[in-house]
Design an enzyme around this catalytic site. Structure first.
Site, PDB file in Angstrom:
ATOM      1  N   ARG A   1     -11.266  25.716 -22.287  1.00 55.06           N
ATOM      2  CA  ARG A   1     -10.167  25.455 -21.362  1.00 55.06           C
ATOM      3  C   ARG A   1     -10.481  24.336 -20.381  1.00 55.06           C
ATOM      4  O   ARG A   1      -9.652  23.453 -20.130  1.00 55.06           O
ATOM      5  CB  ARG A   1      -9.816  26.733 -20.596  1.00 55.06           C
ATOM      6  CG  ARG A   1      -8.575  26.649 -19.738  1.00 55.06           C
ATOM      7  CD  ARG A   1      -7.325  26.559 -20.588  1.00 55.06           C
ATOM      8  NE  ARG A   1      -6.914  25.192 -20.917  1.00 55.06           N
ATOM      9  CZ  ARG A   1      -6.250  24.878 -22.025  1.00 55.06           C
ATOM     10  NH1 ARG A   1      -5.929  25.781 -22.915  1.00 55.06           N
ATOM     11  NH2 ARG A   1      -5.929  23.627 -22.256  1.00 55.06           N
TER      12      ARG A   1
ATOM     13  N   LYS B   1      -3.833   7.961  -4.399  1.00 60.03           N
ATOM     14  CA  LYS B   1      -3.142   9.246  -4.541  1.00 60.03           C
ATOM     15  C   LYS B   1      -3.708   9.973  -5.761  1.00 60.03           C
ATOM     16  O   LYS B   1      -3.065  10.127  -6.787  1.00 60.03           O
ATOM     17  CB  LYS B   1      -1.637   9.031  -4.666  1.00 60.03           C
ATOM     18  CG  LYS B   1      -1.023   8.419  -3.411  1.00 60.03           C
ATOM     19  CD  LYS B   1       0.456   8.129  -3.583  1.00 60.03           C
ATOM     20  CE  LYS B   1       1.034   7.479  -2.330  1.00 60.03           C
ATOM     21  NZ  LYS B   1       2.459   7.136  -2.481  1.00 60.03           N
TER      22      LYS B   1
ATOM     23  N   LYS C   1      -1.656  -0.442   6.936  1.00 60.64           N
ATOM     24  CA  LYS C   1      -0.345   0.122   6.647  1.00 60.64           C
ATOM     25  C   LYS C   1       0.425   0.332   7.949  1.00 60.64           C
ATOM     26  O   LYS C   1      -0.070  -0.015   9.034  1.00 60.64           O
ATOM     27  CB  LYS C   1      -0.495   1.423   5.859  1.00 60.64           C
ATOM     28  CG  LYS C   1      -1.124   1.184   4.475  1.00 60.64           C
ATOM     29  CD  LYS C   1      -1.311   2.461   3.705  1.00 60.64           C
ATOM     30  CE  LYS C   1      -0.007   3.063   3.234  1.00 60.64           C
ATOM     31  NZ  LYS C   1       0.673   2.223   2.235  1.00 60.64           N
TER      32      LYS C   1
ATOM     33  N   GLU D   1       0.692  -4.262   4.919  1.00 59.85           N
ATOM     34  CA  GLU D   1       1.954  -3.733   4.409  1.00 59.85           C
ATOM     35  C   GLU D   1       3.127  -4.361   5.160  1.00 59.85           C
ATOM     36  O   GLU D   1       3.123  -4.427   6.388  1.00 59.85           O
ATOM     37  CB  GLU D   1       1.985  -2.216   4.578  1.00 59.85           C
ATOM     38  CG  GLU D   1       3.244  -1.564   4.038  1.00 59.85           C
ATOM     39  CD  GLU D   1       3.210  -0.057   4.210  1.00 59.85           C
ATOM     40  OE1 GLU D   1       2.815   0.630   3.255  1.00 59.85           O
ATOM     41  OE2 GLU D   1       3.572   0.423   5.299  1.00 59.85           O
TER      42      GLU D   1
ATOM     43  N   ASP E   1       6.541  -3.164   0.583  1.00 56.40           N
ATOM     44  CA  ASP E   1       6.767  -1.732   0.531  1.00 56.40           C
ATOM     45  C   ASP E   1       8.246  -1.383   0.394  1.00 56.40           C
ATOM     46  O   ASP E   1       9.062  -1.706   1.257  1.00 56.40           O
ATOM     47  CB  ASP E   1       6.203  -1.068   1.798  1.00 56.40           C
ATOM     48  CG  ASP E   1       6.329   0.438   1.762  1.00 56.40           C
ATOM     49  OD1 ASP E   1       5.970   1.041   0.738  1.00 56.40           O
ATOM     50  OD2 ASP E   1       6.800   1.020   2.757  1.00 56.40           O
TER      51      ASP E   1
END
Length: 287
Positions: A104, A139, A171, A201, A223
C-alpha cells in the site's frame, strides 16, 4: 521529453527515514491481514492500469527494501517514461508477507508521483512550440516536497524553488509589510546574496510598470491577470529593453495553458501539479 540524466531522484538517504515512518504509520501495532496468510516465496508485479508518465519507481523499490532487504525488486521502466495500459513497470520476488506489508505505501507513493508527472506532461505538451516553461510551486505535501518536485521534472516541467533559500520572492504581503514595491526591493537587495534573483508579484499593470522602473527586479510574477493584461505586460517589458522575465500565475488550467503561453510570458507556474494532480492508476498483482 524522454527519460534523461537530469531525472536523478533525490538520494535515498533524503527520504529513507520518511519511508520507514510511512510504513510504521500504515502498520500500526500489527498487520493481522498479512499474518493470516502463509509466508512463502512468490512473484508479484506492478502494472499500469492506464496510460501514464512514471515517477517514483526507485522510491517504490526502496519501500519494499525497507520492509525486507532480501526481496528482489526490478524496475522494468524508467522514471519520466510514458507507458501504456497493461505495461509491467516493477517486478518482485520473495516473501509474500513482505510484499503485502509494503504494497500500500509503495503504491500510494508511486500513484501520487506518477499522477503529478502525468499532469505535468499534459501541461508541457499544451505549451509546446512556445517560449513558456511550466513551473511548479511550493504548494507541496509536507514531507513529500523533494519527491513531488522530482515528479514534476519527470513530466518535463521545471522546479521554481525547492526551499525559501533558493530565491527571493516578494509577494503581496511582503510588499505590504515593507510599505511598497520600491522599499521592498531595496531591502531585498541589501539582504540577498548577489547571485539570488529577486522576483516581485504584480497584480496590476501599473505595478508591472513600477517593477520595470526599479533596478534590481529580475522577475515579475503576473498574478491572476487576464490574457490581455499579460500580453500587455509582455509588450511593456519588450518596449523597456529590460532583460526581465515574466511568470504567469493564478487560475492556470490545462485548457488555458496554451493561450497563456501565446501571450509571450517566459514561465507559467501551476500549483495544481503538486496539490491537485489525480493519482495515476497502478496495481500490484501476486502470482
Amino acid at each position: 521529453m524522454e527519460p534523461s540524466a537530469r531525472l536523478n531522484p533525490p538520494h535515498p538517504l533524503s527520504y529513507r527515514e520518511s519511508l520507514q515512518a510511512f510504513l510504521r504509520e500504515d502498520w500500526g501495532t500489527q498487520d493481522w491481514s498479512s499474518a493470516s496468510v502463509p509466508d512463502r516465496r512468490v512473484e508479484a508485479r506492478i502494472v499500469a492500469k492506464e496510460s501514464l508518465v512514471l515517477a517514483g519507481l526507485e522510491v517504490a523499490r526502496e519501500v519494499f527494501r525497507a520492509v525486507d532487504p532480501n526481496l528482489e525488486v526490478r524496475c522494468l521502466a524508467l522514471d519520466g517514461e510514458a507507458v501504456v495500459r497493461g505495461r509491467e513497470v516493477l517486478h518482485l520476488s520473495g516473501s509474500s508477507r513482505a510484499i503485502l506489508m509494503g504494497e500500500r505505501v509503495s503504491l500510494n507513493l508511486l500513484q501520487r508521483l506518477s499522477g503529478t508527472a502525468t499532469l505535468t506532461r499534459a501541461f508541457v505538451d499544451a505549451v509546446a512550440g512556445t517560449r513558456a516553461r511550466i513551473l511548479d510551486t511550493r504548494k507541496t505535501t509536507p514531507g513529500l516536497k523533494l519527491l513531488e518536485k522530482y515528479a514534476v521534472r519527470c513530466g518535463g516541467g521545471f522546479n521554481h524553488r525547492l526551499t525559501l533559500g533558493d530565491g527571493l520572492m516578494l509577494k503581496e504581503n511582503h510588499i505590504a509589510a515593507a510599505g511598497g514595491i520600491a522599499p521592498a526591493v531595496a531591502i531585498a537587495r541589501e539582504v540577498a546574496p548577489s547571485l539570488v534573483r529577486i522576483e516581485v508579484e504584480a497584480e496590476t499593470l501599473e505595478q508591472v510598470r513600477e517593477c520595470l522602473a526599479i533596478d534590481g527586479v529580475d522577475v515579475v510574477l503576473l498574478d491572476n491577470m487576464s490574457n490581455g493584461q499579460m500580453a500587455e505586460a509582455v509588450g511593456l517589458r519588450d518596449q523597456s529593453g529590460r532583460r526581465l522575465l515574466l511568470e504567469a500565475s493564478g487560475n492556470m488550467s490545462l485548457e488555458r495553458a496554451r493561450s497563456v503561453a501565446e501571450t509571450g510570458v517566459d514561465f507559467i507556474s501551476v500549483g495544481a501539479l503538486t496539490h491537485s494532480a489525480p493519482a495515476a492508476d497502478l496495481s500490484l498483482r501476486m502470482a
